[in-house]
Scaffold this motif. Sequence first.
Motif, mmCIF file in Angstrom:
data_model
loop_
_atom_site.group_PDB
_atom_site.id
_atom_site.type_symbol
_atom_site.label_atom_id
_atom_site.label_comp_id
_atom_site.label_asym_id
_atom_site.label_seq_id
_atom_site.Cartn_x
_atom_site.Cartn_y
_atom_site.Cartn_z
ATOM 1 N N UNK A 104 -27.430 23.588 27.112
ATOM 2 C CA UNK A 104 -28.100 22.344 27.478
ATOM 3 C C UNK A 104 -28.627 21.629 26.231
ATOM 4 N N UNK A 105 -29.191 20.450 26.446
ATOM 5 C CA UNK A 105 -29.818 19.687 25.371
ATOM 6 C C UNK A 105 -28.873 19.189 24.299
ATOM 7 N N UNK A 106 -27.698 18.679 24.669
ATOM 8 C CA UNK A 106 -26.789 18.202 23.616
ATOM 9 C C UNK A 106 -27.387 17.000 22.884
ATOM 10 N N UNK A 107 -27.101 16.900 21.591
ATOM 11 C CA UNK A 107 -27.550 15.762 20.799
ATOM 12 C C UNK A 107 -26.516 15.462 19.728
ATOM 13 N N UNK A 108 -26.533 14.237 19.253
ATOM 14 C CA UNK A 108 -25.654 13.847 18.149
ATOM 15 C C UNK A 108 -26.180 12.565 17.503
ATOM 16 N N UNK A 109 -25.838 12.388 16.247
ATOM 17 C CA UNK A 109 -26.069 11.127 15.557
ATOM 18 C C UNK A 109 -25.032 10.996 14.454
ATOM 19 N N UNK A 110 -24.824 9.776 14.010
ATOM 20 C CA UNK A 110 -23.791 9.525 13.015
ATOM 21 C C UNK A 110 -24.381 8.834 11.790
ATOM 22 N N UNK A 111 -23.753 9.082 10.659
ATOM 23 C CA UNK A 111 -24.080 8.344 9.438
ATOM 24 C C UNK A 111 -23.123 7.168 9.291
ATOM 25 N N UNK A 112 -21.899 7.358 9.760
ATOM 26 C CA UNK A 112 -20.902 6.293 9.802
ATOM 27 C C UNK A 112 -20.212 6.385 11.153
ATOM 28 N N UNK A 113 -19.737 5.269 11.661
ATOM 29 C CA UNK A 113 -19.022 5.266 12.930
ATOM 30 C C UNK A 113 -19.938 5.510 14.113
#
Length: 159
Positions: A104-113
């Motif tokens: 559970x608790x998926x997360x993500x962030x991007x530096x590009x795109x």
Amino acid sequence: MKKAKRRILATIMILILCTMQTMTAMATENSDLSTEAVYDLEKGGIQTFEVLDKNNNTVEVTIKELVSKTKVSNGSYEITYNSLGCWTAGFIVDISNNKITRAYGPFHYTLTGFIRNAALAHISSTKAIYRFNYSVGVVTLVTGFQAIISGTTLKATAL
């Protein structure tokens, strides 16, 4: 017409920048790197690894124990996968009796795109998968990583 050419050129430049950080290290270090991060549940705590993804790029994987329980190998663990210069993603698994009981608790962030169509799946008592589409300009890659438990180790590998 000029805008389209600029976008294509910008996309190519971003892709080059995403991989340039690892290109220098690849020539000398990648032969020594594994394709999986192997976290020792008995040791616990925070463990960080440099591994290779499916494109032979160096990525950083951090697995940290969130909750300490009385039995060895029981607890919650956050798995963070960092594709250097591009994106960072992760999720949490609960482990009990050497089995993944919950993801559970998926997360993500991007530096590009950007990332879209992200999906976390608890496949079985031994595997959880976080898969998503990573896009930079006109290029889209289906990527992600998986967590697999085997005995007293928790492994993270690229998809």
